[in-house]
Design an enzyme around this catalytic site. Structure first.
Site, PDB file in Angstrom:
ATOM      1  N   CYS A   1      35.164  30.205  40.949  1.00 22.50           N
ATOM      2  CA  CYS A   1      36.522  30.399  41.472  1.00 22.50           C
ATOM      3  C   CYS A   1      36.684  31.740  42.166  1.00 22.50           C
ATOM      4  O   CYS A   1      37.749  32.047  42.704  1.00 22.50           O
ATOM      5  CB  CYS A   1      37.543  30.285  40.339  1.00 22.50           C
TER       6      CYS A   1
ATOM      7  N   ASP B   1      36.369  35.042  40.830  1.00 22.12           N
ATOM      8  CA  ASP B   1      36.477  36.221  39.980  1.00 22.12           C
ATOM      9  C   ASP B   1      36.165  35.836  38.537  1.00 22.12           C
ATOM     10  O   ASP B   1      36.549  34.759  38.071  1.00 22.12           O
ATOM     11  CB  ASP B   1      37.897  36.811  40.025  1.00 22.12           C
TER      12      ASP B   1
ATOM     13  N   CYS C   1      44.187  39.775  39.899  1.00 22.86           N
ATOM     14  CA  CYS C   1      43.143  40.583  39.254  1.00 22.86           C
ATOM     15  C   CYS C   1      43.690  41.307  38.029  1.00 22.86           C
ATOM     16  O   CYS C   1      43.013  41.421  37.003  1.00 22.86           O
ATOM     17  CB  CYS C   1      42.564  41.594  40.246  1.00 22.86           C
TER      18      CYS C   1
END
Length: 292
Positions: free
Chosen positions: A40, A42, A111
């Site tokens: 995907c 990360d 993130c």
């Protein structure tokens, strides 16, 4: 090209606490939390060393596959964790991770969310809580491309005040694949907005109810009436008059005008201006004063 802060670039080029934890002392434990996948784009594996007596995080390290913001967010997370208890760590939000870095482009906020979720996974593993019992996995699956449930979307929307499906995609990638779930995300956001508006309205009514003056008891009302009558008596006495409370029936106050006031042509003005107006100001605008 993304606009990164200097701190993001510093933590990307010189990441802190990168690697694994392999050694532990007596009374210490090591736990790991892993989220994302290389497929995907990360992935983050977070390692924690915990003092089992105090539940304090002694060390935190990471292994991350991803972009500059993913590595910087992971490194920032480890810096924020050391010295915190597990309960304190669980209160850490993705917004705090981003703020520590001076901000992240909205398209890269996922993130910081990945860091928060890896932290929760590590602590859940340490406490023996199966990850499939996490509240974010109890809801219906909204985005099949990235495996995101409605509960997870709801949580991210509430914690970050998101208002559009595009923002949700930036934070948890939901809707960033085939896009078939975007309408469902919009509907979920609309439901959350409605729920928040209802909650605010209810809270406002509760505050109003708490701040509203309590109704007077009959004794309190009579005492206030007597106080007002005592205030006007000196003025009446100058003209040879007096006033006495006869009865109180709800908002109807009956008084007896005595002496010169009893036969005075301006007795009605005395009742309305000197007595009734004051009682309406102090007790209730519904108060009416009559002479008996």
């Amino acid at each position: 090209m993304w606009e990164y802060t200097d701190k993001v670039m510093e933590f990307f080029y010189n990441p802190r606490n990168q690697g694994t934890i392999t050694e532990k002392g007596e009374g210490q434990a090591i736990t790991t939390g892993e989220v994302g996948s290389i497929a995907c784009g990360d992935a983050l594996r977070l390692h924690l060393k915990i003092d089992e007596a105090t539940q304090v995080i002694l060390d935190a390290r990471f292994q991350t596959f991803g972009c500059a913001s993913a590595i910087a967010s992971s490194s920032a997370l480890t810096e924020l964790l050391v010295g915190k208890t597990l309960d304190e760590a669980l209160s850490l939000t993705n917004k705090q991770i981003a703020e520590f870095l001076g901000g992240l482009p909205e398209e890269k906020m996922h993130c910081s969310v990945m860091g928060q979720e890896a932290l929760e996974a590590a602590i859940f593993n340490y406490r023996g809580i199966p990850l499939d019992n996490h509240e974010d996995d109890e809801g219906a699956l909204i985005c099949r491309c990235f495996g995101v449930s409605d509960a997870r979307i709801r949580r991210i929307v509430l914690e970050n005040d998101l208002t559009t499906a595009e923002q949700v995609t930036n934070y948890v990638k939901a809707g960033g694949g085939c896009g078939s779930c975007l309408a469902d995300i919009d509907d979920l956001i609309a439901d959350i907005v409605t729920e928040k508006a209802t909650a605010v309205a209810v809270a406002t009514e509760v505050v109003k109810a708490k701040s509203a003056p309590k109704p007077l008891t009959n004794l309190q009302k009579i005492n206030l009436i007597q106080q007002v009558l005592e205030e006007v008596r000196p003025a009446l006495a100058q003209d040879g008059g007096d006033v006495e409370l006869f009865d109180v029936e709800g908002d109807l106050v009956k008084v007896i005008l005595k002496g010169a006031c009893g036969s005075c042509a301006s007795s009605t003005a005395t009742l309305k201006m000197m007595i009734e107006a004051r009682l309406r100001d102090r007790i209730s605008p519904e108060i009416t004063v009559i002479s008996v």
